[in-house]
Scaffold this active site. Structure first.
Site, PDB file in Angstrom:
ATOM      1  N   SER A 254      -7.635  -8.964  -0.418  1.00 37.15           N
ATOM      2  CA  SER A 254      -7.525 -10.413  -0.528  1.00 37.15           C
ATOM      3  C   SER A 254      -7.846 -11.161   0.763  1.00 37.15           C
ATOM      4  CB  SER A 254      -6.111 -10.773  -0.976  1.00 37.15           C
ATOM      5  OG  SER A 254      -5.188 -10.361   0.016  1.00 37.15           O
TER       6      SER A 254
ATOM      7  N   HIS B  95       1.429  -8.811  -0.120  1.00 38.42           N
ATOM      8  CA  HIS B  95       2.885  -8.733  -0.006  1.00 38.42           C
ATOM      9  C   HIS B  95       3.562  -9.409  -1.206  1.00 38.42           C
ATOM     10  CE1 HIS B  95       3.154  -8.007   4.615  1.00 38.42           C
ATOM     11  NE2 HIS B  95       1.932  -7.731   4.195  1.00 38.42           N
TER      12      HIS B  95
ATOM     13  N   GLU C 242      -3.197   1.133  -6.975  1.00 34.22           N
ATOM     14  CA  GLU C 242      -3.822   0.737  -8.238  1.00 34.22           C
ATOM     15  C   GLU C 242      -4.944   1.708  -8.604  1.00 34.22           C
ATOM     16  OE1 GLU C 242      -4.657  -3.404  -7.371  1.00 34.22           O
ATOM     17  OE2 GLU C 242      -2.515  -3.807  -7.168  1.00 34.22           O
TER      18      GLU C 242
ATOM     19  N   HIS D 160     -10.633  -0.934   1.102  1.00 31.94           N
ATOM     20  CA  HIS D 160     -10.316  -1.156   2.512  1.00 31.94           C
ATOM     21  C   HIS D 160      -8.976  -0.507   2.867  1.00 31.94           C
ATOM     22  CE1 HIS D 160      -7.655  -3.905   0.585  1.00 31.94           C
ATOM     23  NE2 HIS D 160      -7.271  -4.490   1.694  1.00 31.94           N
TER      24      HIS D 160
ATOM     25  N   ALA E 203      -5.003  -3.391  10.648  1.00 27.71           N
ATOM     26  CA  ALA E 203      -3.579  -3.038  10.495  1.00 27.71           C
ATOM     27  C   ALA E 203      -3.408  -1.548  10.172  1.00 27.71           C
ATOM     28  CB  ALA E 203      -2.927  -3.930   9.451  1.00 27.71           C
TER      29      ALA E 203
ATOM     30  N   ASP F  32      10.790  -9.668   2.591  1.00 27.50           N
ATOM     31  CA  ASP F  32       9.642  -8.960   3.149  1.00 27.50           C
ATOM     32  C   ASP F  32       9.979  -8.467   4.559  1.00 27.50           C
ATOM     33  OD1 ASP F  32       6.373  -9.071   2.548  1.00 27.50           O
ATOM     34  OD2 ASP F  32       6.932  -8.793   4.650  1.00 27.50           O
TER      35      ASP F  32
HETATM   36  N1  UDP Z   1      -6.618  -8.346  -5.651  1.00 26.36           N
HETATM   37  C1  UDP Z   1      -7.098  -8.730  -6.880  1.00 26.36           C
HETATM   38  N2  UDP Z   1      -8.360  -9.235  -6.938  1.00 26.36           N
HETATM   39  C2  UDP Z   1      -9.157  -9.363  -5.840  1.00 26.36           C
HETATM   40  C3  UDP Z   1      -8.652  -8.952  -4.584  1.00 26.36           C
HETATM   41  C4  UDP Z   1      -7.385  -8.437  -4.530  1.00 26.36           C
HETATM   42  O1  UDP Z   1      -6.414  -8.621  -7.904  1.00 26.36           O
HETATM   43  O2  UDP Z   1     -10.288  -9.815  -5.975  1.00 26.36           O
HETATM   44  C5  UDP Z   1      -5.243  -7.807  -5.569  1.00 26.36           C
HETATM   45  C6  UDP Z   1      -5.256  -6.292  -5.562  1.00 26.36           C
HETATM   46  O3  UDP Z   1      -5.238  -5.800  -6.880  1.00 26.36           O
HETATM   47  C7  UDP Z   1      -3.987  -5.990  -4.776  1.00 26.36           C
HETATM   48  C8  UDP Z   1      -3.865  -7.165  -3.824  1.00 26.36           C
HETATM   49  O4  UDP Z   1      -4.650  -8.213  -4.355  1.00 26.36           O
HETATM   50  O5  UDP Z   1      -2.880  -5.965  -5.645  1.00 26.36           O
HETATM   51  C9  UDP Z   1      -4.392  -6.839  -2.441  1.00 26.36           C
HETATM   52  O6  UDP Z   1      -3.477  -6.045  -1.778  1.00 26.36           O
HETATM   53  P1  UDP Z   1      -3.913  -4.861  -0.832  1.00 26.36           P
HETATM   54  O7  UDP Z   1      -2.651  -4.254  -0.309  1.00 26.36           O
HETATM   55  O8  UDP Z   1      -4.797  -3.922  -1.542  1.00 26.36           O
HETATM   56  O9  UDP Z   1      -4.779  -5.525   0.310  1.00 26.36           O
HETATM   57  P2  UDP Z   1      -4.653  -6.861   1.204  1.00 26.36           P
HETATM   58  O10 UDP Z   1      -5.206  -7.962   0.403  1.00 26.36           O
HETATM   59  O11 UDP Z   1      -3.195  -7.051   1.517  1.00 26.36           O
HETATM   60  O12 UDP Z   1      -5.481  -6.556   2.411  1.00 26.36           O
END
Ligand code: UDP
Length: 495
Positions: free
Chosen positions: A292, A21, A377, A369, A392, A124
Protein backbone atom coordinates in the site's frame (compact mmCIF):
# COMPACT_ATOMS: atom_id res chain seq x y z
CA UNK A 1 -28.54 -5.12 33.77
CA UNK A 2 -28.28 -8.83 32.93
CA UNK A 3 -25.40 -10.72 34.54
CA UNK A 4 -24.28 -11.87 31.09
CA UNK A 5 -24.03 -8.26 29.93
CA UNK A 6 -22.03 -7.25 33.00
CA UNK A 7 -19.56 -9.98 32.24
CA UNK A 8 -19.16 -9.01 28.63
CA UNK A 9 -15.61 -8.08 27.80
CA UNK A 10 -15.22 -4.51 26.59
CA UNK A 11 -12.17 -4.11 24.34
CA UNK A 12 -10.87 -0.94 22.67
CA UNK A 13 -8.81 -1.26 19.51
CA UNK A 14 -6.45 1.49 18.41
CA UNK A 15 -5.03 0.85 14.92
CA UNK A 16 -2.18 2.83 13.38
CA UNK A 17 -3.43 4.55 10.21
CA UNK A 18 -1.63 2.74 7.45
CA UNK A 19 -3.32 -0.13 5.56
CA UNK A 20 -0.78 -2.78 6.56
CA UNK A 21 -1.51 -2.08 10.24
CA UNK A 22 -5.14 -1.05 10.10
CA UNK A 23 -6.58 -3.84 7.94
CA UNK A 24 -5.47 -6.72 10.18
CA UNK A 25 -6.38 -4.89 13.39
CA UNK A 26 -9.89 -4.12 12.18
CA UNK A 27 -10.24 -7.77 11.18
CA UNK A 28 -9.07 -8.72 14.68
CA UNK A 29 -11.61 -6.41 16.35
CA UNK A 30 -14.32 -8.04 14.24
CA UNK A 31 -13.14 -11.47 15.37
CA UNK A 32 -13.31 -10.42 19.02
CA UNK A 33 -16.90 -9.24 18.48
CA UNK A 34 -17.79 -12.47 16.69
CA UNK A 35 -16.52 -14.33 19.76
CA UNK A 36 -18.73 -12.47 22.21
CA UNK A 37 -16.68 -9.39 23.15
CA UNK A 38 -17.83 -5.81 22.79
CA UNK A 39 -15.37 -4.17 20.39
CA UNK A 40 -14.80 -0.45 19.76
CA UNK A 41 -12.36 0.74 17.12
CA UNK A 42 -10.92 4.25 17.48
CA UNK A 43 -10.22 5.97 14.16
CA UNK A 44 -10.33 9.34 12.45
CA UNK A 45 -13.07 10.04 9.91
CA UNK A 46 -11.31 9.27 6.62
CA UNK A 47 -9.75 6.12 8.03
CA UNK A 48 -13.03 4.92 9.51
CA UNK A 49 -14.63 5.21 6.07
CA UNK A 50 -12.32 2.51 4.72
CA UNK A 51 -13.79 -0.15 7.01
CA UNK A 52 -17.12 1.29 8.17
CA UNK A 53 -19.26 -0.87 5.92
CA UNK A 54 -17.87 -4.10 7.39
CA UNK A 55 -18.51 -2.81 10.92
CA UNK A 56 -22.08 -1.80 10.11
CA UNK A 57 -22.75 -5.18 8.50
CA UNK A 58 -21.38 -7.01 11.54
CA UNK A 59 -23.43 -4.79 13.84
CA UNK A 60 -26.60 -5.48 11.89
CA UNK A 61 -25.87 -9.21 12.23
CA UNK A 62 -26.04 -8.73 16.00
CA UNK A 63 -22.37 -8.39 16.90
CA UNK A 64 -21.41 -5.81 19.50
CA UNK A 65 -19.03 -3.69 17.45
CA UNK A 66 -18.71 0.01 16.60
CA UNK A 67 -16.31 2.72 15.53
CA UNK A 68 -15.50 5.69 17.72
CA UNK A 69 -14.59 8.53 15.37
CA UNK A 70 -12.22 11.29 16.48
CA UNK A 71 -11.30 14.41 14.47
CA UNK A 72 -7.91 14.56 12.76
CA UNK A 73 -6.15 17.93 13.29
CA UNK A 74 -5.73 18.55 9.54
CA UNK A 75 -5.75 22.36 9.91
CA UNK A 76 -3.18 22.40 12.65
CA UNK A 77 -0.68 20.35 10.69
CA UNK A 78 -1.42 22.10 7.39
CA UNK A 79 -3.02 19.22 5.50
CA UNK A 80 -6.15 19.20 3.34
CA UNK A 81 -9.22 17.45 4.76
CA UNK A 82 -9.25 13.71 4.39
CA UNK A 83 -5.46 13.23 4.31
CA UNK A 84 -5.10 11.14 7.45
CA UNK A 85 -3.35 7.95 6.43
CA UNK A 86 0.37 7.28 5.97
CA UNK A 87 -0.41 5.96 2.50
CA UNK A 88 -1.71 9.40 1.46
CA UNK A 89 1.73 10.98 1.77
CA UNK A 90 3.51 11.71 -1.48
CA UNK A 91 6.47 13.63 0.01
CA UNK A 92 8.60 13.36 3.13
CA UNK A 93 7.10 16.64 4.29
CA UNK A 94 3.58 15.25 4.05
CA UNK A 95 4.66 12.10 5.83
CA UNK A 96 5.97 14.28 8.66
CA UNK A 97 2.69 16.25 8.79
CA UNK A 98 0.54 13.12 8.88
CA UNK A 99 2.73 11.52 11.55
CA UNK A 100 2.60 14.73 13.57
CA UNK A 101 -1.21 14.81 13.24
CA UNK A 102 -1.37 11.21 14.48
CA UNK A 103 0.82 12.01 17.50
CA UNK A 104 -1.44 14.98 18.35
CA UNK A 105 -4.36 12.57 18.88
CA UNK A 106 -2.83 11.23 22.11
CA UNK A 107 -4.78 13.44 24.56
CA UNK A 108 -8.11 12.81 22.83
CA UNK A 109 -7.47 9.09 22.85
CA UNK A 110 -6.51 9.06 26.54
CA UNK A 111 -9.76 10.87 27.37
CA UNK A 112 -11.66 8.26 25.38
CA UNK A 113 -9.91 5.48 27.28
CA UNK A 114 -11.17 7.09 30.51
CA UNK A 115 -14.72 7.66 29.21
CA UNK A 116 -15.24 4.27 27.62
CA UNK A 117 -13.85 2.31 30.59
CA UNK A 118 -12.50 -0.66 28.59
CA UNK A 119 -11.45 -3.90 30.23
CA UNK A 120 -8.49 -4.15 27.89
CA UNK A 121 -6.86 -2.10 25.14
CA UNK A 122 -5.40 -3.61 21.99
CA UNK A 123 -3.11 -0.99 20.48
CA UNK A 124 -0.72 -0.97 17.58
CA UNK A 125 2.92 -1.43 18.60
CA UNK A 126 3.53 2.07 17.18
CA UNK A 127 1.75 3.60 20.21
CA UNK A 128 4.26 2.94 23.01
CA UNK A 129 2.59 5.49 25.33
CA UNK A 130 -0.51 3.29 25.64
CA UNK A 131 1.41 1.10 28.11
CA UNK A 132 1.20 3.94 30.65
CA UNK A 133 -2.46 4.61 29.77
CA UNK A 134 -3.30 1.00 30.56
CA UNK A 135 -1.35 1.11 33.81
CA UNK A 136 -3.26 4.22 34.90
CA UNK A 137 -6.55 2.45 34.19
CA UNK A 138 -5.41 -0.79 35.81
CA UNK A 139 -6.17 -2.82 32.68
CA UNK A 140 -4.04 -4.95 30.33
CA UNK A 141 -2.51 -3.53 27.17
CA UNK A 142 -1.96 -5.98 24.35
CA UNK A 143 0.14 -4.73 21.51
CA UNK A 144 -0.73 -5.77 18.00
CA UNK A 145 2.37 -6.53 15.97
CA UNK A 146 1.60 -6.21 12.30
CA UNK A 147 4.50 -8.30 11.08
CA UNK A 148 6.01 -11.74 11.77
CA UNK A 149 7.41 -13.22 14.97
CA UNK A 150 10.48 -13.93 12.88
CA UNK A 151 11.04 -10.27 12.01
CA UNK A 152 10.56 -9.11 15.58
CA UNK A 153 13.04 -11.74 16.83
CA UNK A 154 15.55 -10.59 14.20
CA UNK A 155 15.05 -6.96 15.28
CA UNK A 156 15.59 -7.83 18.93
CA UNK A 157 18.72 -9.82 18.09
CA UNK A 158 20.19 -7.06 15.93
CA UNK A 159 19.42 -4.39 18.50
CA UNK A 160 21.02 -6.41 21.26
CA UNK A 161 24.09 -7.86 19.53
CA UNK A 162 24.65 -5.29 16.75
CA UNK A 163 26.26 -7.94 14.51
CA UNK A 164 26.24 -5.55 11.53
CA UNK A 165 28.75 -3.21 13.13
CA UNK A 166 32.54 -3.39 12.77
CA UNK A 167 32.51 -5.47 9.59
CA UNK A 168 34.94 -4.74 6.76
CA UNK A 169 32.17 -3.63 4.43
CA UNK A 170 28.41 -3.13 4.37
CA UNK A 171 28.08 -6.03 1.96
CA UNK A 172 29.87 -8.53 4.20
CA UNK A 173 27.56 -11.27 5.43
CA UNK A 174 26.94 -11.87 9.12
CA UNK A 175 24.90 -14.51 10.93
CA UNK A 176 21.98 -13.22 12.97
CA UNK A 177 22.80 -14.31 16.54
CA UNK A 178 20.49 -16.39 18.70
CA UNK A 179 18.11 -17.73 16.06
CA UNK A 180 17.25 -21.44 15.85
CA UNK A 181 18.37 -21.45 12.20
CA UNK A 182 21.48 -20.11 10.52
CA UNK A 183 20.27 -16.94 8.80
CA UNK A 184 22.69 -14.64 7.04
CA UNK A 185 22.29 -11.06 5.95
CA UNK A 186 24.38 -7.99 5.18
CA UNK A 187 24.45 -4.61 6.98
CA UNK A 188 22.75 -3.06 3.96
CA UNK A 189 19.71 -5.27 4.48
CA UNK A 190 19.25 -4.12 8.07
CA UNK A 191 16.31 -1.76 8.65
CA UNK A 192 17.37 1.89 8.67
CA UNK A 193 16.41 2.54 12.30
CA UNK A 194 18.43 -0.45 13.43
CA UNK A 195 21.44 0.39 11.27
CA UNK A 196 21.89 3.99 12.31
CA UNK A 197 21.17 5.99 15.42
CA UNK A 198 18.87 8.89 14.52
CA UNK A 199 15.56 10.40 15.61
CA UNK A 200 13.53 7.57 14.11
CA UNK A 201 15.75 5.06 15.91
CA UNK A 202 14.84 6.78 19.22
CA UNK A 203 11.15 6.38 18.42
CA UNK A 204 11.70 2.69 17.73
CA UNK A 205 13.60 2.32 21.03
CA UNK A 206 10.48 3.47 22.86
CA UNK A 207 8.35 1.00 20.92
CA UNK A 208 10.61 -1.94 21.67
CA UNK A 209 10.74 -1.00 25.38
CA UNK A 210 6.96 -0.73 25.54
CA UNK A 211 6.61 -4.26 24.15
CA UNK A 212 8.22 -5.87 27.19
CA UNK A 213 6.08 -3.75 29.54
CA UNK A 214 2.84 -4.89 27.92
CA UNK A 215 0.54 -7.61 29.22
CA UNK A 216 0.98 -9.51 25.99
CA UNK A 217 1.08 -9.43 22.21
CA UNK A 218 -1.20 -10.41 19.35
CA UNK A 219 0.30 -11.79 16.16
CA UNK A 220 -1.45 -12.28 12.87
CA UNK A 221 0.37 -15.53 12.15
CA UNK A 222 -0.27 -19.24 12.68
CA UNK A 223 1.41 -22.09 14.43
CA UNK A 224 2.91 -24.03 11.49
CA UNK A 225 4.38 -20.89 9.97
CA UNK A 226 6.83 -19.85 12.65
CA UNK A 227 6.32 -21.71 15.93
CA UNK A 228 10.10 -21.77 16.65
CA UNK A 229 10.09 -17.99 16.54
CA UNK A 230 6.94 -17.78 18.64
CA UNK A 231 8.89 -19.63 21.33
CA UNK A 232 11.97 -17.48 20.86
CA UNK A 233 9.79 -14.37 21.13
CA UNK A 234 8.54 -15.57 24.49
CA UNK A 235 12.07 -15.99 25.81
CA UNK A 236 13.36 -12.72 24.30
CA UNK A 237 10.52 -10.51 25.49
CA UNK A 238 9.35 -12.44 28.53
CA UNK A 239 5.67 -11.78 27.82
CA UNK A 240 2.81 -13.90 26.56
CA UNK A 241 1.67 -13.74 22.99
CA UNK A 242 -1.30 -15.12 21.11
CA UNK A 243 -1.13 -16.25 17.50
CA UNK A 244 -4.56 -15.66 16.00
CA UNK A 245 -4.16 -15.62 12.24
CA UNK A 246 -4.67 -15.50 9.44
CA UNK A 247 -7.32 -13.01 10.48
CA UNK A 248 -8.23 -11.83 6.98
CA UNK A 249 -9.40 -15.19 5.67
CA UNK A 250 -11.01 -15.96 9.03
CA UNK A 251 -13.30 -12.96 9.21
CA UNK A 252 -13.86 -11.98 5.55
CA UNK A 253 -16.07 -14.80 4.48
CA UNK A 254 -17.67 -13.71 1.22
CA UNK A 255 -16.40 -12.05 -1.94
CA UNK A 256 -17.95 -8.69 -1.14
CA UNK A 257 -16.16 -8.52 2.20
CA UNK A 258 -12.90 -9.66 0.61
CA UNK A 259 -13.21 -7.10 -2.17
CA UNK A 260 -13.99 -4.07 -0.03
CA UNK A 261 -11.61 -4.79 2.82
CA UNK A 262 -9.54 -1.70 3.60
CA UNK A 263 -11.00 0.35 0.79
CA UNK A 264 -13.98 2.62 0.66
CA UNK A 265 -15.10 2.24 -2.95
CA UNK A 266 -17.29 -0.73 -3.83
CA UNK A 267 -16.09 -3.36 -6.26
CA UNK A 268 -17.46 -3.06 -9.79
CA UNK A 269 -20.16 -5.63 -10.56
CA UNK A 270 -18.19 -7.34 -13.27
CA UNK A 271 -14.63 -6.21 -12.91
CA UNK A 272 -12.46 -6.39 -16.00
CA UNK A 273 -9.64 -8.13 -14.19
CA UNK A 274 -12.00 -10.97 -13.32
CA UNK A 275 -13.05 -11.49 -16.93
CA UNK A 276 -9.39 -11.37 -17.90
CA UNK A 277 -8.39 -13.92 -15.25
CA UNK A 278 -11.32 -16.17 -16.18
CA UNK A 279 -9.84 -16.47 -19.66
CA UNK A 280 -6.53 -17.80 -18.28
CA UNK A 281 -5.46 -21.32 -17.42
CA UNK A 282 -5.12 -22.40 -13.82
CA UNK A 283 -1.93 -21.22 -12.10
CA UNK A 284 -0.67 -19.43 -15.20
CA UNK A 285 -0.75 -15.80 -13.97
CA UNK A 286 1.73 -14.01 -11.75
CA UNK A 287 0.29 -11.34 -9.41
CA UNK A 288 2.66 -8.40 -8.84
CA UNK A 289 2.06 -5.93 -6.01
CA UNK A 290 4.26 -3.82 -3.72
CA UNK A 291 1.71 -3.20 -0.99
CA UNK A 292 0.00 0.00 0.00
CA UNK A 293 2.95 2.39 0.32
CA UNK A 294 5.74 1.73 -2.16
CA UNK A 295 6.12 3.68 -5.41
CA UNK A 296 8.82 2.27 -7.58
CA UNK A 297 10.99 4.85 -9.33
CA UNK A 298 10.24 5.23 -13.03
CA UNK A 299 13.44 3.47 -14.11
CA UNK A 300 12.51 0.50 -11.95
CA UNK A 301 8.99 0.39 -13.38
CA UNK A 302 10.49 0.26 -16.86
CA UNK A 303 12.85 -2.56 -15.90
CA UNK A 304 10.03 -4.51 -14.27
CA UNK A 305 7.78 -4.03 -17.29
CA UNK A 306 10.47 -5.42 -19.60
CA UNK A 307 11.24 -8.25 -17.20
CA UNK A 308 7.59 -9.32 -17.02
CA UNK A 309 7.12 -9.05 -20.77
CA UNK A 310 10.28 -10.99 -21.61
CA UNK A 311 9.49 -13.75 -19.13
CA UNK A 312 6.72 -14.92 -21.45
CA UNK A 313 4.34 -15.48 -18.51
CA UNK A 314 1.03 -13.70 -17.96
CA UNK A 315 0.70 -11.24 -15.11
CA UNK A 316 -1.55 -8.85 -13.21
CA UNK A 317 0.43 -5.86 -11.98
CA UNK A 318 -0.81 -3.30 -9.46
CA UNK A 319 0.89 0.08 -10.01
CA UNK A 320 0.46 2.93 -7.55
CA UNK A 321 0.15 6.32 -9.21
CA UNK A 322 2.03 9.06 -7.41
CA UNK A 323 0.17 11.82 -9.15
CA UNK A 324 -2.37 12.04 -11.90
CA UNK A 325 0.20 12.78 -14.62
CA UNK A 326 1.81 9.43 -14.16
CA UNK A 327 -1.01 7.78 -16.04
CA UNK A 328 0.03 9.88 -18.98
CA UNK A 329 3.51 8.46 -18.82
CA UNK A 330 3.94 7.37 -22.37
CA UNK A 331 6.05 4.31 -21.64
CA UNK A 332 3.52 2.79 -19.23
CA UNK A 333 0.61 3.77 -21.45
CA UNK A 334 2.21 2.07 -24.43
CA UNK A 335 3.06 -0.92 -22.31
CA UNK A 336 -0.48 -1.25 -20.99
CA UNK A 337 -1.87 -1.02 -24.50
CA UNK A 338 0.53 -3.64 -25.85
CA UNK A 339 -0.23 -6.02 -22.98
CA UNK A 340 -3.97 -5.60 -23.58
CA UNK A 341 -3.54 -6.42 -27.25
CA UNK A 342 -1.44 -9.51 -26.75
CA UNK A 343 -3.44 -10.48 -23.59
CA UNK A 344 -0.23 -11.07 -21.68
CA UNK A 345 -0.68 -8.58 -18.89
CA UNK A 346 -3.32 -6.66 -17.01
CA UNK A 347 -2.53 -3.48 -15.09
CA UNK A 348 -4.56 -2.34 -12.10
CA UNK A 349 -3.89 1.26 -11.09
CA UNK A 350 -3.51 2.15 -7.40
CA UNK A 351 -5.52 -0.42 -5.49
CA UNK A 352 -6.50 -4.01 -6.23
CA UNK A 353 -8.86 -6.34 -4.35
CA UNK A 354 -5.85 -8.46 -3.43
CA UNK A 355 -7.60 -11.15 -1.38
CA UNK A 356 -10.01 -11.88 -4.21
CA UNK A 357 -7.35 -11.94 -6.89
CA UNK A 358 -5.05 -14.26 -4.94
CA UNK A 359 -7.93 -16.71 -4.47
CA UNK A 360 -8.55 -16.96 -8.22
CA UNK A 361 -7.47 -20.36 -9.64
CA UNK A 362 -5.62 -18.66 -12.54
CA UNK A 363 -3.09 -17.09 -10.16
CA UNK A 364 0.05 -19.19 -9.83
CA UNK A 365 2.38 -17.00 -7.79
CA UNK A 366 3.04 -13.56 -6.43
CA UNK A 367 5.78 -10.96 -6.62
CA UNK A 368 5.75 -9.34 -3.19
CA UNK A 369 7.59 -6.57 -1.38
CA UNK A 370 7.39 -8.86 1.68
CA UNK A 371 4.91 -6.82 3.68
CA UNK A 372 3.68 -9.31 6.26
CA UNK A 373 0.01 -9.14 5.27
CA UNK A 374 0.83 -9.86 1.65
CA UNK A 375 2.99 -12.83 2.62
CA UNK A 376 0.22 -14.24 4.81
CA UNK A 377 -2.34 -13.70 2.07
CA UNK A 378 -0.12 -15.44 -0.48
CA UNK A 379 0.48 -18.34 1.92
CA UNK A 380 -3.25 -18.58 2.70
CA UNK A 381 -3.91 -18.90 -1.02
CA UNK A 382 -1.20 -21.59 -1.28
CA UNK A 383 0.99 -19.51 -3.61
CA UNK A 384 4.79 -19.43 -3.81
CA UNK A 385 6.45 -16.02 -4.05
CA UNK A 386 9.12 -13.96 -5.71
CA UNK A 387 10.50 -11.80 -2.90
CA UNK A 388 11.42 -8.18 -3.56
CA UNK A 389 11.78 -6.43 -0.20
CA UNK A 390 12.02 -2.63 -0.11
CA UNK A 391 12.04 -1.15 3.40
CA UNK A 392 11.71 -1.78 7.15
CA UNK A 393 11.50 -5.42 8.25
CA UNK A 394 10.60 -6.61 4.74
CA UNK A 395 14.12 -7.91 4.17
CA UNK A 396 13.79 -9.98 7.37
CA UNK A 397 10.47 -11.41 6.20
CA UNK A 398 12.16 -12.36 2.94
CA UNK A 399 14.55 -14.61 4.93
CA UNK A 400 11.60 -16.37 6.51
CA UNK A 401 9.95 -17.01 3.14
CA UNK A 402 13.08 -18.02 1.23
CA UNK A 403 15.47 -19.56 3.79
CA UNK A 404 13.17 -20.95 6.47
CA UNK A 405 9.88 -21.86 4.79
CA UNK A 406 11.40 -22.36 1.34
CA UNK A 407 8.30 -21.14 -0.46
CA UNK A 408 9.87 -18.30 -2.37
CA UNK A 409 12.73 -17.20 -4.53
CA UNK A 410 14.55 -13.92 -4.04
CA UNK A 411 14.84 -11.44 -6.91
CA UNK A 412 18.13 -10.39 -5.30
CA UNK A 413 17.54 -7.00 -3.65
CA UNK A 414 20.54 -6.22 -1.45
CA UNK A 415 19.54 -2.89 -0.05
CA UNK A 416 16.99 -1.81 2.54
CA UNK A 417 15.74 1.63 1.48
CA UNK A 418 13.04 3.74 3.09
CA UNK A 419 10.23 3.78 0.51
CA UNK A 420 10.19 7.56 0.29
CA UNK A 421 13.92 7.67 -0.42
CA UNK A 422 14.01 5.23 -3.33
CA UNK A 423 16.31 6.82 -5.92
CA UNK A 424 15.79 7.28 -9.64
CA UNK A 425 17.82 4.26 -10.56
CA UNK A 426 16.59 0.70 -11.03
CA UNK A 427 17.83 -1.60 -8.31
CA UNK A 428 16.74 -4.81 -9.99
CA UNK A 429 17.56 -5.49 -13.65
CA UNK A 430 15.22 -7.01 -16.22
CA UNK A 431 17.36 -10.12 -16.79
CA UNK A 432 17.20 -10.94 -13.05
CA UNK A 433 13.43 -10.49 -13.12
CA UNK A 434 13.06 -12.80 -16.13
CA UNK A 435 15.18 -15.43 -14.40
CA UNK A 436 13.06 -15.63 -11.25
CA UNK A 437 9.71 -15.38 -13.05
CA UNK A 438 10.69 -18.27 -15.32
CA UNK A 439 11.89 -20.24 -12.31
CA UNK A 440 8.70 -19.68 -10.32
CA UNK A 441 6.09 -19.88 -13.08
CA UNK A 442 7.81 -22.58 -15.09
CA UNK A 443 7.41 -26.18 -14.17
CA UNK A 444 10.87 -26.75 -12.69
CA UNK A 445 11.31 -29.21 -9.86
CA UNK A 446 12.30 -26.35 -7.54
CA UNK A 447 9.09 -24.51 -8.33
CA UNK A 448 6.96 -27.64 -7.87
CA UNK A 449 8.45 -28.19 -4.44
CA UNK A 450 7.91 -24.59 -3.38
CA UNK A 451 4.32 -24.82 -4.57
CA UNK A 452 3.78 -28.06 -2.65
CA UNK A 453 5.09 -26.52 0.55
CA UNK A 454 2.98 -23.39 0.05
CA UNK A 455 -0.15 -25.54 -0.42
CA UNK A 456 0.60 -27.46 2.75
CA UNK A 457 0.86 -24.21 4.66
CA UNK A 458 -2.38 -23.00 3.11
CA UNK A 459 -4.12 -26.15 4.41
CA UNK A 460 -2.59 -25.53 7.82
CA UNK A 461 -3.78 -21.92 7.74
CA UNK A 462 -7.34 -23.10 7.10
CA UNK A 463 -7.19 -25.65 9.91
CA UNK A 464 -5.97 -22.98 12.33
CA UNK A 465 -9.09 -20.86 12.02
CA UNK A 466 -11.59 -23.70 12.15
CA UNK A 467 -13.24 -24.49 15.47
CA UNK A 468 -10.64 -26.38 17.52
CA UNK A 469 -7.70 -25.08 15.45
CA UNK A 470 -4.67 -23.44 17.11
CA UNK A 471 -5.56 -19.85 16.24
CA UNK A 472 -9.22 -20.44 17.07
CA UNK A 473 -8.33 -21.87 20.47
CA UNK A 474 -5.84 -19.09 21.14
CA UNK A 475 -8.44 -16.42 20.53
CA UNK A 476 -11.12 -18.08 22.67
CA UNK A 477 -8.58 -18.77 25.43
CA UNK A 478 -7.42 -15.14 25.35
CA UNK A 479 -10.98 -13.82 25.61
CA UNK A 480 -11.57 -16.19 28.53
CA UNK A 481 -8.38 -15.01 30.26
CA UNK A 482 -9.28 -11.33 29.80
CA UNK A 483 -12.76 -11.97 31.18
CA UNK A 484 -11.28 -13.67 34.24
CA UNK A 485 -9.03 -10.64 34.78
CA UNK A 486 -12.05 -8.37 34.52
CA UNK A 487 -13.94 -10.39 37.11
CA UNK A 488 -11.05 -10.49 39.58
CA UNK A 489 -10.54 -6.74 39.17
CA UNK A 490 -14.25 -6.15 39.87
CA UNK A 491 -14.11 -8.40 42.93
CA UNK A 492 -11.02 -6.60 44.26
CA UNK A 493 -12.64 -3.22 43.73
CA UNK A 494 -15.81 -4.40 45.46
CA UNK A 495 -13.59 -5.29 48.43
N1 UDP B 1 -3.62 -4.25 -0.40
C1 UDP B 1 -4.71 -4.44 -1.21
N2 UDP B 1 -4.66 -3.92 -2.47
C2 UDP B 1 -3.58 -3.24 -2.94
C3 UDP B 1 -2.46 -3.06 -2.10
C4 UDP B 1 -2.51 -3.60 -0.84
O1 UDP B 1 -5.71 -5.06 -0.82
O2 UDP B 1 -3.61 -2.81 -4.09
C5 UDP B 1 -3.66 -4.80 0.97
C6 UDP B 1 -2.95 -6.14 1.04
O3 UDP B 1 -3.84 -7.18 0.73
C7 UDP B 1 -2.48 -6.15 2.49
C8 UDP B 1 -2.25 -4.68 2.80
O4 UDP B 1 -2.98 -3.93 1.85
O5 UDP B 1 -3.49 -6.66 3.32
C9 UDP B 1 -0.79 -4.29 2.69
O6 UDP B 1 -0.10 -4.76 3.79
P1 UDP B 1 1.37 -5.34 3.68
O7 UDP B 1 1.76 -5.74 5.07
O8 UDP B 1 1.43 -6.43 2.69
O9 UDP B 1 2.25 -4.16 3.12
P2 UDP B 1 2.36 -2.58 3.42
O10 UDP B 1 1.32 -1.93 2.61
O11 UDP B 1 2.15 -2.38 4.89
O12 UDP B 1 3.74 -2.23 2.96
Amino acid sequence: MKAQWRNQLNVLFLPYPTPGHMIPMVDTARLFAKHGASATIIATQANALTFQKAIEDDFSCGYDIRTQVIPFPADQVGLPDGVENIKDSTTLEMLGQISHGISMLKDQIELLFQDLQPDCIVTDFCYPWTVESATKLGIPRLFFYSSSYFSNCVSHSIRKHRPHENLVSDTQKFIIPGLPQRIEMTPRQVAEWERTKNETAGYFDAMFKSETKSYGALYNSFHELESDYEQLHQSLLGIKSWTIGPVSSWVNEDDEQKANRGHKEDLEEEPQWLNWLNSKQNESVLYVCFGSLVWLPHAQLVELAHGLEHSGHSFIWVIRKKDENENEDSFLQEFEKRMKENKKGFIIWNWAPQLLILDHPAIGGMVTHCGWNSILESVSAGLPMITWPVFAEQSYNEKLVVDVLKIGVSVGVNENTFWMSLGDEAMVRRQDIVKVVVLLMGRSQESKEMRKRARKLSDAAKRNIEEGGHSYNNLTQLIYELKSLKISKALTEAG
